[in-house]
Scaffold this active site. Structure first.
Site, short mmCIF file in Angstrom:
data_model
loop_
_atom_site.label_atom_id
_atom_site.label_comp_id
_atom_site.label_asym_id
_atom_site.label_seq_id
_atom_site.Cartn_x
_atom_site.Cartn_y
_atom_site.Cartn_z
N HIS A 17 0.84 -1.21 0.00
CA HIS A 17 0.00 0.00 0.00
C HIS A 17 0.88 1.26 0.00
CE1 HIS A 17 -3.09 -2.58 2.36
NE2 HIS A 17 -3.61 -2.37 1.17
N LYS A 41 -15.77 -7.09 5.32
CA LYS A 41 -14.66 -8.00 5.59
C LYS A 41 -14.55 -8.11 7.10
CE LYS A 41 -11.39 -6.71 1.92
NZ LYS A 41 -10.10 -6.08 1.66
#
Ligand code: ADP
Length: 161
Positions: A17, A41
């Site tokens: 990321h 999630k």
């Protein structure tokens, strides 16, 4: 001012990321990392923890900010006046899902441009999900995350044992 958002769950932020964020920050005057508050999630870290881990990782990157958001990503983009949406693409799994999301976002907000950056080779197979699994089983994750994230993962997975 050119503004882009980089949305995701970041549960937790990884070097994959960070690589995308650092590269995107060179293309735009301001990059806002959007931390999705309630993804569908199972999360390990709370929104505050995910934001805090990102903040510590970007202290030396002055044109990157971090903010939580709820609801549609395009609404977040409108709110912060972003012209572009940044996503990272890994070879393995991302393309089809990103393509579908891009088509939908284009319909909902045609002015928002999608900018996909290819993941660096060494992070191609790195995901937060895999990372949590390895950390949970006691594996060494030091080369995949900043030091403070490795520490937070160790603490979190230990407290769950
Ligand atoms: P999401 O829940 O939206 O998939 P993630 O936190 O998993 O959120 O990922 C946010 C963005 O970062 C997505 O565009 C994803 O493809 C990208 N990304 C995740 N891991 C990597 C990596 N190792 N290299 C490059 N991009 C990545």
């Amino acid at each position: 001012m050119t503004i882009a958002i980089y949305p995701g769950s970041f549960d937790p932020i990884t070097n994959g990321h960070l690589d995308i964020a650092t590269r995107a920050a060179k293309l735009f005057e301001k990059l806002i990392i959007g931390v999705y508050d309630m993804p569908t999630k199972n999360l390990l870290f709370t929104t505050e923890e995910r934001i805090d881990l990102i903040r510590q990782a970007i202290v030396n990157l002055p044109n990157i900010e971090v903010e939580a958001y709820n609801g549609l990503t395009i609404d977040f983009a409108k709110k912060v006046k972003a012209q572009a949406l940044v996503r990272g693409l890994r070879m393995s799994a991302d393309f089809e899902r990103e393509f579908d999301m891009a088509m939908m976002n284009k319909k909902l907000f045609p002015e928002l441009e999608l900018v996909c950056l290819m993941s660096t080779l060494k992070y191609q197979f790195l995901s937060s999900t895999l990372l949590k699994e390895v950390a949970g089983l006691g594996g060494n994750i030091d080369e995949f995350v900043p030091k403070h994230v490795a520490e937070a993962l160790r603490k979190k997975t230990m407290s769950r044992l």
